[in-house]
Design a protein around this motif. Structure first.
Motif, PDB file in Angstrom:
ATOM      1  N   ILE A  96      -0.103   5.014   7.339  1.00  0.00           N
ATOM      2  CA  ILE A  96      -0.394   3.640   6.917  1.00  0.00           C
ATOM      3  C   ILE A  96       0.187   2.613   7.895  1.00  0.00           C
ATOM      4  O   ILE A  96      -0.519   1.679   8.316  1.00  0.00           O
ATOM      5  CB  ILE A  96       0.123   3.387   5.486  1.00  0.00           C
ATOM      6  CG1 ILE A  96      -0.509   4.385   4.511  1.00  0.00           C
ATOM      7  CG2 ILE A  96      -0.169   1.954   5.055  1.00  0.00           C
ATOM      8  CD1 ILE A  96      -2.021   4.349   4.496  1.00  0.00           C
ATOM      9  N   PRO A  97       1.473   2.721   8.291  1.00  0.00           N
ATOM     10  CA  PRO A  97       1.984   1.770   9.299  1.00  0.00           C
ATOM     11  C   PRO A  97       1.236   1.856  10.625  1.00  0.00           C
ATOM     12  O   PRO A  97       1.056   0.835  11.309  1.00  0.00           O
ATOM     13  CB  PRO A  97       3.447   2.192   9.463  1.00  0.00           C
ATOM     14  CG  PRO A  97       3.799   2.839   8.161  1.00  0.00           C
ATOM     15  CD  PRO A  97       2.556   3.556   7.751  1.00  0.00           C
ATOM     16  N   SER A 111       1.397  12.643   0.411  1.00  0.00           N
ATOM     17  CA  SER A 111       2.736  13.043   0.825  1.00  0.00           C
ATOM     18  C   SER A 111       3.481  11.830   1.379  1.00  0.00           C
ATOM     19  O   SER A 111       2.872  10.971   2.040  1.00  0.00           O
ATOM     20  CB  SER A 111       2.643  14.139   1.891  1.00  0.00           C
ATOM     21  OG  SER A 111       3.897  14.357   2.498  1.00  0.00           O
ATOM     22  N   PRO A 112       4.785  11.732   1.115  1.00  0.00           N
ATOM     23  CA  PRO A 112       5.554  10.597   1.674  1.00  0.00           C
ATOM     24  C   PRO A 112       5.440  10.500   3.190  1.00  0.00           C
ATOM     25  O   PRO A 112       5.450   9.395   3.740  1.00  0.00           O
ATOM     26  CB  PRO A 112       6.988  10.915   1.233  1.00  0.00           C
ATOM     27  CG  PRO A 112       6.834  11.736  -0.006  1.00  0.00           C
ATOM     28  CD  PRO A 112       5.595  12.560   0.226  1.00  0.00           C
ATOM     29  N   ILE A 113       5.338  11.662   3.862  1.00  0.00           N
ATOM     30  CA  ILE A 113       5.220  11.647   5.322  1.00  0.00           C
ATOM     31  C   ILE A 113       3.942  10.934   5.746  1.00  0.00           C
ATOM     32  O   ILE A 113       3.929  10.133   6.686  1.00  0.00           O
ATOM     33  CB  ILE A 113       5.261  13.085   5.872  1.00  0.00           C
ATOM     34  CG1 ILE A 113       6.614  13.727   5.563  1.00  0.00           C
ATOM     35  CG2 ILE A 113       4.984  13.089   7.368  1.00  0.00           C
ATOM     36  CD1 ILE A 113       6.724  15.158   6.022  1.00  0.00           C
ATOM     37  N   ILE A 170       0.837  -1.206   0.000  1.00  0.00           N
ATOM     38  CA  ILE A 170       0.000   0.000   0.000  1.00  0.00           C
ATOM     39  C   ILE A 170       0.870   1.253   0.000  1.00  0.00           C
ATOM     40  O   ILE A 170       0.594   2.218  -0.732  1.00  0.00           O
ATOM     41  CB  ILE A 170      -0.947  -0.005   1.223  1.00  0.00           C
ATOM     42  CG1 ILE A 170      -1.972  -1.138   1.092  1.00  0.00           C
ATOM     43  CG2 ILE A 170      -1.665   1.340   1.355  1.00  0.00           C
ATOM     44  CD1 ILE A 170      -2.852  -1.292   2.315  1.00  0.00           C
ATOM     45  N   VAL A 171       1.919   1.261   0.824  1.00  0.00           N
ATOM     46  CA  VAL A 171       2.809   2.419   0.877  1.00  0.00           C
ATOM     47  C   VAL A 171       3.462   2.668  -0.481  1.00  0.00           C
ATOM     48  O   VAL A 171       3.524   3.808  -0.963  1.00  0.00           O
ATOM     49  CB  VAL A 171       3.889   2.219   1.965  1.00  0.00           C
ATOM     50  CG1 VAL A 171       4.962   3.302   1.870  1.00  0.00           C
ATOM     51  CG2 VAL A 171       3.255   2.245   3.354  1.00  0.00           C
ATOM     52  N   VAL A 172       3.945   1.603  -1.119  1.00  0.00           N
ATOM     53  CA  VAL A 172       4.582   1.744  -2.438  1.00  0.00           C
ATOM     54  C   VAL A 172       3.597   2.286  -3.462  1.00  0.00           C
ATOM     55  O   VAL A 172       3.915   3.175  -4.261  1.00  0.00           O
ATOM     56  CB  VAL A 172       5.160   0.386  -2.899  1.00  0.00           C
ATOM     57  CG1 VAL A 172       5.626   0.475  -4.352  1.00  0.00           C
ATOM     58  CG2 VAL A 172       6.308  -0.026  -2.004  1.00  0.00           C
ATOM     59  N   ILE A 173       2.359   1.756  -3.451  1.00  0.00           N
ATOM     60  CA  ILE A 173       1.340   2.213  -4.403  1.00  0.00           C
ATOM     61  C   ILE A 173       1.014   3.681  -4.192  1.00  0.00           C
ATOM     62  O   ILE A 173       0.894   4.462  -5.149  1.00  0.00           O
ATOM     63  CB  ILE A 173       0.065   1.352  -4.275  1.00  0.00           C
ATOM     64  CG1 ILE A 173       0.357  -0.079  -4.750  1.00  0.00           C
ATOM     65  CG2 ILE A 173      -1.082   1.958  -5.083  1.00  0.00           C
ATOM     66  CD1 ILE A 173      -0.776  -1.051  -4.485  1.00  0.00           C
ATOM     67  N   LEU A 174       0.887   4.086  -2.944  1.00  0.00           N
ATOM     68  CA  LEU A 174       0.577   5.489  -2.647  1.00  0.00           C
ATOM     69  C   LEU A 174       1.714   6.414  -3.061  1.00  0.00           C
ATOM     70  O   LEU A 174       1.481   7.503  -3.596  1.00  0.00           O
ATOM     71  CB  LEU A 174       0.277   5.664  -1.152  1.00  0.00           C
ATOM     72  CG  LEU A 174      -0.998   4.997  -0.633  1.00  0.00           C
ATOM     73  CD1 LEU A 174      -1.135   5.208   0.865  1.00  0.00           C
ATOM     74  CD2 LEU A 174      -2.222   5.548  -1.356  1.00  0.00           C
ATOM     75  N   LEU A 175       2.947   5.980  -2.821  1.00  0.00           N
ATOM     76  CA  LEU A 175       4.096   6.801  -3.196  1.00  0.00           C
ATOM     77  C   LEU A 175       4.226   6.903  -4.714  1.00  0.00           C
ATOM     78  O   LEU A 175       4.535   7.971  -5.252  1.00  0.00           O
ATOM     79  CB  LEU A 175       5.377   6.231  -2.591  1.00  0.00           C
ATOM     80  CG  LEU A 175       5.508   6.322  -1.067  1.00  0.00           C
ATOM     81  CD1 LEU A 175       6.782   5.628  -0.603  1.00  0.00           C
ATOM     82  CD2 LEU A 175       5.503   7.775  -0.613  1.00  0.00           C
TER      83      LEU A 175
END
Length: 213
Positions: free
Chosen positions: A31-32, A23-25, A12-17
């Motif tokens: 998410i975590p 924002s990466p923050i 999910i983090v990779v897809i969002l980035l």
């Protein structure tokens, strides 16, 4: 179950980035946090996770910031400019020398461990030369990217820093045994650049013959 949640969280983090919608923050914190709640951890445990994580990465983060600022200033004042100009003069109009010179220039430019600055230095400087010589620009990207990946094993580089955090060792101690491997890898890359340069030289020669005929 925790492994599955971890893999889903990473995806999910990779897809969002990659989607550039968050924002990466936000992607790297919210998410975590939500994943930890789904996994059944209490707020006090999550707070300990964050505190422990910050403690582990603080030293490496400071090293990253210092390296980027220091080498960024060195590049701005032209520390590497004479070296790059000299390499460009040496390579001249020989495709073999140009490909080998590309490897050396990229290795020098990537001493700061920043991929962005490496590509900003090497691509604008070498792409006009590749176009003038009718060389394949993808070859430039291949050599610059591979050379940077080899040099990127320095302590302030991203992969080494992350590995040191996971292994809980000092990045410098982790890097020392890899120094000989870096030199061997650069030599092998120079040999590959020499071979690819020869092939490119033959291709350009055939292209010129076809144009003449």
């Amino acid at each position: 179950m925790l492994s599955i949640i971890g893999l889903i969280t990473t995806a999910i983090v990779v897809i969002l980035l990659m989607g550039k919608r968050f924002s990466p923050i936000i992607a790297l914190t919210i998410i975590p946090f939500l994943a930890a709640i789904v996994a059944g951890f209490e707020m006090s445990e999550i707070a300990n996770f964050y505190e422990s994580g910050i403690t582990k990465v603080m030293g490496v983060a400071v090293m990253f910031i210092f390296a980027i600022l220091y080498f960024g200033i060195m590049q701005d004042v032209g520390l590497f400019t004479p070296l790059i100009r000299k390499m460009l003069q040496i390579t001249g109009s020989n495709p073999v020398a140009i490909t080998c010179g590309t490897v050396i220039i990229a290795a020098i430019a990537h001493v700061d461990g920043s991929g962005a600055s490496t590509f900003l230095i090497t691509i604008p400087a070498l792409l006009p030369l590749y176009k003038k010589m009718k060389m394949n620009p993808y070859l430039l990207l291949l050599l610059v990217g591979t050379s940077a990946s080899i040099v990127n094993m320095i302590p302030w580089g991203g992969p080494m820093g992350r590995s040191a955090i996971i292994l809980e060792v000092d990045p410098t101690d982790l890097w020392r045994p890899l120094i000989p491997l870096q030199f061997v890898a650069l030599l092998l890359l120079l040999a590959l650049a020499f071979f690819l340069g020869l092939k490119e030289k033959k291709r350009i020669h055939k292209l010129e013959e076809n144009i003449d005929t």
